[in-house]
Design an enzyme around this catalytic site. Structure first.
Site, PDB file in Angstrom:
ATOM      1  N   ASP A 183       0.863  -1.185   0.000  1.00 30.17           N
ATOM      2  CA  ASP A 183       0.000   0.000   0.000  1.00 30.17           C
ATOM      3  C   ASP A 183       0.903   1.240   0.000  1.00 30.17           C
ATOM      4  O   ASP A 183       2.120   1.127   0.129  1.00 30.17           O
ATOM      5  CB  ASP A 183      -0.867  -0.045   1.269  1.00 30.17           C
ATOM      6  CG  ASP A 183      -2.061   0.895   1.199  1.00 30.17           C
ATOM      7  OD1 ASP A 183      -2.243   1.559   0.161  1.00 30.17           O
ATOM      8  OD2 ASP A 183      -2.816   0.956   2.183  1.00 30.17           O
ATOM      9  N   GLU A 199       2.643   5.143  -3.907  1.00 31.45           N
ATOM     10  CA  GLU A 199       2.647   6.151  -4.996  1.00 31.45           C
ATOM     11  C   GLU A 199       3.984   6.867  -5.104  1.00 31.45           C
ATOM     12  O   GLU A 199       4.328   7.279  -6.213  1.00 31.45           O
ATOM     13  CB  GLU A 199       1.512   7.134  -4.762  1.00 31.45           C
ATOM     14  CG  GLU A 199       0.129   6.506  -4.864  1.00 31.45           C
ATOM     15  CD  GLU A 199      -0.237   5.608  -3.687  1.00 31.45           C
ATOM     16  OE1 GLU A 199       0.311   5.844  -2.594  1.00 31.45           O
ATOM     17  OE2 GLU A 199      -1.020   4.680  -3.869  1.00 31.45           O
ATOM     18  N   ASP A 247      -8.733   4.097  -2.020  1.00 34.29           N
ATOM     19  CA  ASP A 247      -9.597   4.418  -0.884  1.00 34.29           C
ATOM     20  C   ASP A 247     -10.905   5.041  -1.322  1.00 34.29           C
ATOM     21  O   ASP A 247     -11.091   6.258  -1.260  1.00 34.29           O
ATOM     22  CB  ASP A 247      -8.832   5.325   0.078  1.00 34.29           C
ATOM     23  CG  ASP A 247      -7.612   4.612   0.633  1.00 34.29           C
ATOM     24  OD1 ASP A 247      -7.537   3.379   0.482  1.00 34.29           O
ATOM     25  OD2 ASP A 247      -6.732   5.268   1.202  1.00 34.29           O
TER      26      ASP A 247
END
Lengths: 581, 921
Positions: B513, B516, B589
């Site tokens: 997770d 980015e 999300d």
């Protein structure tokens, strides 16, 4: 498949199909002896699915192909997966498992005889002897616990019933005595009312004169107090703007708990404020109907209230930002947060230095009505001067026994004072009596179980220490979570269901961004009262598992009732489900 | 006081006007459109052209005409530009343009990570020919059906298929390459026109919310317009919460004001119907019309924006032309053109460059149960027991960040998870797996072994001053592993060995997770662009691929931790072209709202079209509390997402499938069981995707490419070529409008009722099901026994559900292997083709190798049985069914309304691994 015409069974070579029927007693695999009669073919060798939807050759039972919509043709294979398989578990207790768990490579513990895996891929040893032995030991232990627990429970019942009886007696006594207490209160009230009426009459007759004097006396003070209120309101608004800004512009990605908690505190404040405003609106409409002109004293009080309210709000918001300042994450450099702290820092010196309160003394003291105007020198001929007015009024009042209204040496208690004292005493006694009655009524009306077994638990407090927190409950009282500070998890509200083994505690402290905390206390039999586990299955909804003798029933006695206990068979789950409906 | 709290904080992220190079390139486009008779200042020198070994090279010159001279920024230090056109063996064409002799070396290393293998030049091309208009043409492809037609001045390349113009580069003249240049501060910008100022905005530094991007290399962006002549619909360039057919961002009546942005970002509660950047980026675009299809891959991992405009076609056709304008902040202009001719060909060509999806472990396509957080070992056991009690199958239980010891990945919370191995074994006994989260931010902690090792080996990203970059994330002060450093990948992979990741077993897999990467204190919540990687590569140049490199390293770790290699399973939030080689991704999300639920469909379809088929959206919505109806509808649709996981935020209420009681528990159970019954179909589709590069869930147009009504349809989709699925995305719906494409029949998946295309029909969608239809002409393999997990189904028999078309024909496939190892790559698998023709169903092997008996999987599983065969849509009654010479039990009947005959062959007992036939008489 919507097949509207009746399906035609076209070709069947029955001899080729081997039914997996157990050879010894013709009982198909997975069928309990008690259900054997459901698995008998008719004279033509046909058999009807148990839901009656279909008739199939009996040889198709347990042929590892699902024919019946209810899955009843495959009690001993996983073909349908929807029925139940009977494990005889000789040496232990028989059990049912879903047929979907047959031949799935898992030795299901429910089938200790290993009969659930029979395709040769997985070998499950028969462990019923061991499991049975362990289980019997556990059962014996359980029975011992239940026996001992049940003994204690019986004591609880005795206690509960006698305590209920005592309470009832006490209540009856109090209720009987309450009539005379009430009468005494009523009598003293009448005396007092008469004295007050006299006073009121006097005050009415001198009202205009007194109010004019009071107006002159208080006018400058009201102005001062109003200025202080305005000043305080300005600062309050500064804080409001600051917090609005913080709320809207802080960086939500950071999840900074200090910032979050300040904002949620502010939200609570706004909500409270909204409620107040709504209440005031309601009151306002009433007031307007009456069109009341406010007296000087009322205006003075209003200005004091306004100052006080603003200061209270400032204090609250000040504290919110201060707490954030102490804990916020300085790495984030969140502009909105820094801005709020800057406002706090600028303001803090004036606030925290109490000797230099930012609005001066909070309240300007209100002088007594007869204090006159200190600047005024009373000249006898000056009929309009305050002092002269009061002198005159005093004389008048003294004549009708109301001299105590004015300062001066007191010789004896006035009529009103005596009446008031008598009434105070009588009404206090009445209040106490009522309170006592209510308390007793509440105890008498609380549901301590059909035989009062739980009365013994009233006000017993037990706790459970976990890694971070200690959880407590005072039964029929309040549940708490304790760490550095206490958080209420709720107070007793009711039993859940009719079994008297689950209590609900509700209305605890509200969670951030969540509901009010609540607790479910589930009770199982044990020889002492203790919490054995605490969990939080859903956010802010806690579950206590507790043991108590209060729910112990004697297992061996139950068993005695069941004279066929040795022949007992597991109940077919499908059927049981149906019964539950 | 009512405070409006909008979900996403738009101001946390840049608009085009706040991005220097976006402003400059858009200003250049404005200049072009405001200038009459605009011509690109780029010219190709005819004398310089050379074609050798499939590579055409030439010199490009920038010679401003009067019309474009005002756009010239002074101070460029270059000797012109080079053009390269590579004709590749897979019929793709690579086009590169760069400075001839750059004063500052541009980053050009992306191919190492993105391309699966070195490119091979084609030998299938003719000589360069000059036509009467002075244009040079190369014909290429096996039939020389493709052409690239080059114009020298102004420079332009046009691609044609069979003489039809299909794609044009620089037709709008927006080619712009910012050459290295000396800083020129002389001009007083205040005196200049707005447009001129915009043409030079933010060249040397850029401030965004108190953080300054120092831009030590100055401006180095480039842009190009790519025109899709007479193609009205373009697709791809994920990830955006937007429609399938891309919307216009330029021109009169543009649907968005901002361009589509590709810049991997952690966006909190993202906005719906927006071109804002999200967690992943794939710069691949597909253009499709009734007559032609074309694909473009813009190989660049720097921040990229894409404008889309629909203009009148020069040919005078009624159909509009789509003009796209692409611009990237750094790197080189390096793009690939795929001419198909079909959309399937294009995806095959594209995936042969960047890789097709890896075949996952078979458990990975089962149902995944996740929550932030299952807080303890006891919690895990109880949730597992809940699934047992309620007879709901699942394969994987997930642990989010709270399972760690203080957000130190590869560790366990000592009190809450005292015996993680025992916990995993307990689940594994029922064929179940676990996943733990491992993020790329490493807590700064002198006692933490991962931090110590990476520091010792200098494997962390540096800041612009070349000291270790320190930012804030879940653990507090953290550092980020530098995957641009080749040593970092192996080191990271080694962290997954069982002796380093204490408490891990071979049934524990990984979730990546925040890759980015998410940096709470960084600009736009990510790493600063001037942060420095290995070999002085600026983060700016590789930002969009950082997450994929992390994903790749993790996948390598899981693959190599066992003595015999096992397939990895890694879920990632960030992605780039090629991420499909490493595992699954999800749409990040989202929120428990009907809108977020609805947008998941076009998002997943788009991601799949861009070559990344293994994707899903969090069922139920991450933030907030879904009402039970929304949750149930989401499960019903989620059961048809390639990656099927439910997930929930820490602050949300528990929502395991049984917590809302009846009827919801049964409805959710039915949805999950439907997924499990179709696992053979899903696995077969994954195998197809792994070789063909095609999506698994497909937009309607993918299966009905000549039906123009489907081109913008993104609220229903196909699973493979066989199943039509329509998610129900409104509250209280009892009916749904479903578009039935084609002239053939569609069979209701649940009750066999027949619908006929083409056209929209209202069909019932009661609370317990959503519309699912089987297309005539297909065969679906199923396994119908309800089991606890996919592992427990591996010995179960199959059902074939056949829907014959109006010619009485149907076909389908089934792929099987051990679901874990790489033995299938050597031939240990079963691939069958089923066909119905003339009332005979045949099964034949499509295995590539002959010596099947030596393989252990084939040996163990080829005797698995097909136990039931359902024929639907037969045109006449059946009197007998013959399998070989064996008489067989059948049930038969017909649906009076549709006149359709249905035959069910029971106890067929046909071995899956052998050839056989079934004849209906």
């Amino acid at each position: 498949m919507r097949i509207t015409c009746i399906p035609i069974v076209i070709t069947l070579a029955l001899s080729l199909v081997h039914a997996n029927v157990a050879t010894d007693n013709k009982l198909p695999r997975g069928v309990a002896p008690s259900r054997a009669k459901m698995y008998t073919p008719d004279t033509k060798g046909q058999w009807a699915c148990l839901d009656g939807s279909k008739t199939i050759p009996f040889t198709a039972v347990n042929d590892d192909y699902c024919d019946c919509p209810d899955g009843s043709d495959e009690p001993g294979t996983p073909a349908c997966g929807t029925g139940y398989f009977y494990c005889s578990n000789i040496g232990h207790t028989p059990a049912y498992i879903k047929t979907s768990r047959l031949n799935d490579g898992v030795c299901d513990p429910e089938c200790c005889d290993g009969s659930d895996e029979f395709d040769g891929r997985t070998h499950c040893p028969n462990v019923c002897e061991q499991v049975g032995a362990v289980s019997r030991k556990e059962r014996e232990k359980l029975e011992r616990v239940h026996k001992e627990g049940n003994r204690i429970r019986k004591e609880y019942v005795v206690y509960g019933q006698s305590s209920k009886k005592k309470l009832k007696e006490q209540l009856d006594k109090l209720q009987a005595a309450s009539a005379s207490v009430k009468q005494a209160a009523a009598d003293t009230k009448a005396t007092l009312d008469a004295a007050n009426a006299k006073l009121k009459e006097y005050l009415e007759s001198t009202k205009l004169e007194r109010e004019a004097a009071r107006e002159r006396q208080l006018a400058p003070l009201i102005e001062q107090q109003t200025q202080r209120a305005e000043h305080a309101n300005k600062i309050k608004n500064l804080f409001r703007t600051t917090l609005d800004d913080l709320k809207e512009n802080h960086n939500k990605n950071f999840h900074d708990m200090a910032v979050k908690s300040t904002i949620s505190g502010y939200d609570e404040y706004l909500e409270e404020l909204k409620k107040q405003e709504e209440d005031e609106k309601k009151n306002d409409t009433k007031d307007k109907e009456e069109e009341k002109v406010q007296s000087a004293l009322e205006r003075m009080h209003a200005a004091q209230d306004a100052t006080y309210d603003a200061k209270k709000d400032i204090g609250l918001m000040f504290q919110l930002i201060k707490e954030m300042k102490e804990k916020y994450n300085t790495e984030y450099n969140d502009e909105a947060v820094l801005k709020a702290i800057k406002v706090l820092d600028e303001f803090a010196p004036t606030w925290e230095d109490s000797s230099n309160d930012f609005v001066g003394e909070e309240f300007i003291e209100i002088p007594d009505e007869d204090a006159g105007d200190k600047k005024e020198e009373v000249k006898p001929e000056d009929k309009g001067a305050l002092g002269e007015v009061y002198n005159r009024l005093q004389k008048g009042a003294s004549k009708i026994g109301l001299g105590f209204l004015f300062k001066g040496p007191k010789v004896s208690k006035s009529e009103i004072e005596i009446a008031q004292e008598a009434y105070n005493k009588a009404s206090e006694e009445e209040r106490k009596s009522l309170e006592e009655i209510q308390k007793l009524e509440k105890k008498v009306n609380t549901d301590y179980g059909p035989d009062e077994a739980f009365a013994k638990l009233v006000d017993q407090c037990i706790e459970f220490k976990e890694i971070e927190y200690t959880y407590t409950v005072c039964l029929f009282g309040e549940a708490k979570q304790k760490s550095h500070s206490d958080t209420s998890l709720g107070t007793f509200s009711s039993w859940e269901g009719d079994n008297y083994d689950t209590q609900l505690y509700t209305g605890g402290a509200r969670c951030w961004n969540g509901p009010e905390r609540s607790v479910k206390v589930m009770m199982t039999c044990g020889t002492e009262n203790k919490i054995v586990a605490v969990s939080e299955p859903s956010k802010c909804e806690y579950l206590y598992k507790m043991e108590t003798p209060a729910v112990c029933h004697d297992l061996s006695e139950d068993a005695k009732d069941d004279s066929n206990s040795n022949l007992r068979e597991a109940v077919y789950p499908g059927k049981k489900k149906h019964d539950e409906l | 006081m009512a405070l409006v709290v909008s979900a996403v904080k738009r101001e946390d992220f840049k608009s085009c006007a706040q991005s220097g190079f976006c402003t400059r390139n858009r200003a250049y486009a404005d200049l072009a459109s405001e200038t009459p008779d605009w011509e690109s200042p780029f010219r190709l020198d005819p004398a310089s052209l050379q074609l050798e070994d499939g590579i055409l090279t030439g010199d490009l010159m920038h010679t401003p005409t009067t019309s474009s001279s005002s756009a010239e920024s002074s101070g460029a230090l270059n000797d012109g530009y080079t053009l390269e056109i590579h004709l590749l063996d897979n019929d793709a064409v690579r086009v590169r343009m760069s400075e001839r002799d750059p004063k500052r070396r541009r980053y050009d290393g992306l191919h190492k990570t993105v391309l699966v293998k070195p490119l091979i030049s084609s030998s299938q091309y003719d000589h360069l020919a000059r036509d009467e208009n002075g244009l040079f043409t190369i014909n290429y492809g096996s039939q020389r059906q493709n052409s690239a037609r080059i114009r020298f001045a102004p420079f332009q390349i046009e691609f044609l298929v069979d003489g039809v113009s299909t794609l044009v580069l620089n037709e709008g003249g927006l080619l712009k390459i910012e050459a290295a240049q000396a800083r020129n501060d002389v001009a007083d910008t205040r005196t200049r026109a707005l447009l001129e100022r915009r043409l030079e905005q933010g060249m040397w530094s850029e401030r965004f919310k108190d953080i300054v991007d120092t831009k030590p290399r100055g401006p180095e962006s480039f842009g190009l317009d790519i025109t899709f002549p007479e193609i009205e619909d373009v697709y791809g360039i994920p990830e955006h919460a937007s429609s399938l057919s891309l919307k216009t961002t330029r021109g009169p009546g543009a649907q968005y004001t901002e361009p589509y942005r590709l810049y991997n970002l952690d966006v909190f509660e993202y906005e719906i119907d927006s071109p804002m950047a999200l967690y992943g980026s794939i710069p691949f675009m597909l253009g499709h019309s009734k007559d032609k299809t074309v694909g473009v891959f813009w190989m660049n991992a720097a921040e990229t924006w894409i404008d889309i405009e629909k203009i009148k076609s020069t040919s005078g056709s009624n159909r509009k032309t789509t003009r796209t304008h692409w611009y990237s902040e750094a790197g080189v202009l390096d793009l690939f053109v795929f001419l198909g001719p079909t959309h399937r060909d294009i995806l095959k060509q594209y995936s042969s460059l960047v890789g097709a999806t890896a075949l996952p472990q078979s458990f990975a396509i089962g149902y995944h149960q996740c929550r932030w957080n299952y807080i303890s070992q006891k919690d895990v056991t109880e949730v597992d027991a809940g699934f047992e009690k309620h007879e709901i199958p699942y394969d994987v239980l997930w642990l989010d960040i709270e399972h760690t010891d203080g957000k130190r990945y590869f560790t366990w919370h000592p009190e809450q998870f005292p015996d993680p191995i025992d916990m995993q074994l307990h689940l594994a006994s029922k064929g179940r797996k676990m996943v733990t989260i491992i993020d790329p931010h490493i807590k700064m902690d002198k006692e933490y072994h991962v931090s110590i090792e990476a520091t010792d080996k200098s494997l962390f990203v540096m800041n612009s001053l070349l000291s270790p970059f320190d930012g804030w994330c879940w653990p507090g002060s953290s550092q980020w592993v530098d995957f641009e450093n080749p040593r970092a990948k192996d080191w990271w992979a080694s962290q997954f060995s069982y002796d380093r990741y204490i408490g891990s077993t071979n049934t524990l897999f990984t979730w990546n997770d925040m890759n980015e990467p998410s940096v709470f204190t960084g600009p736009e919540i990510t790493l600063p662009k001037d942060a420095m990687h290995h070999n002085r590569v600026e983060h700016r140049s590789i930002h969009n691929i950082y997450g994929a490199m992390f994903h790749a390293a993790t996948a390598q770790g899981l693959t190599t931790r066992n003595e015999t290699l096992q397939r990895p399973f890694v879920l990632s939030r960030a992605f780039f072209a090629g991420s499909q080689r490493y595992g699954a991704i999800w749409t990040g999300d989202n929120k428990a709202s009907w809108e977020h639920f609805a947008v998941a469909t076009p998002m997943l379809l788009t991601i799949g079209l861009a070559g990344l088929p293994f994707s899903g959206a969090d069922v139920g919505g991450f933030f907030g509390d879904p009402e039970p109806e929304l949750l149930t509808r989401w499960y019903q649709a989620g059961a048809f997402y390639p990656f099927f996981r439910a997930h929930a935020h820490l602050d949300s209420k528990r929502r395991e499938p049984w917590l809302f009681g009846e009827p919801y528990t049964s409805q959710i159970r039915a949805a999950i069981r439907t997924r499990y019954s179709l696992l053979p179909l899903w696995y077969t589709l994954f195998q197809e995707a792994s070789t063909e590069g095609v999506p698994i869930i497909r937009p309607m147009f993918f299966e009905f490419p000549s039906d123009e009504l489907t081109y913008r349809m993104d609220d229903q989709f196909m699973v493979g070529d066989a199943l039509l699925v329509k998610p129900v995305t409104t509250a209280g719906a009892t009916h749904s409008e479903v578009y039935f494409a084609g002239n053939e029949k569609w069979f209701d998946f649940y009750d066999g009722q027949v619908k006929r295309g083409p056209g929209v029909q209202s069909v019932p969608s009661p609370a317990y099901k959503i519309p699912v239809y089987q297309r005539a002409g297909t065969i679906i393999p199923k396994r119908e026994k309800p089991r606890r997990s996919s592992k427990e189904m591996e010995n179960d028999p199959f059902t074939l559900v056949i829907a014959v078309d109006s010619n009485g024909e149907a076909s389908g496939r089934l792929y099987l292997d051990d679901g874990e190892s790489f033995e299938y790559t050597r031939g240990d698998y079963i691939l069958r083709e089923f066909k119905v023709q003339g009332r005979v169903l045949t099964s034949r092997s499509l295995n590539r190798q002959e010596s099947e008996t030596e393989w252990s999987f084939i040996r163990r599983f080829s005797s698995l049985k097909v136990e039931r065969i359902v024929f639907q849509g037969l045109s006449g009654p059946v009197s007998r069914v013959v399998i070989g010479d064996r008489p067989t039990a059948v049930e038969s009947g017909h649906d009076v309304a549709g006149g359709q005959y249905v035959v069910v062959v029971s106890k067929a007992n046909l071995p899956i691994g052998q050839d056989w036939s079934v004849t209906l008489l």
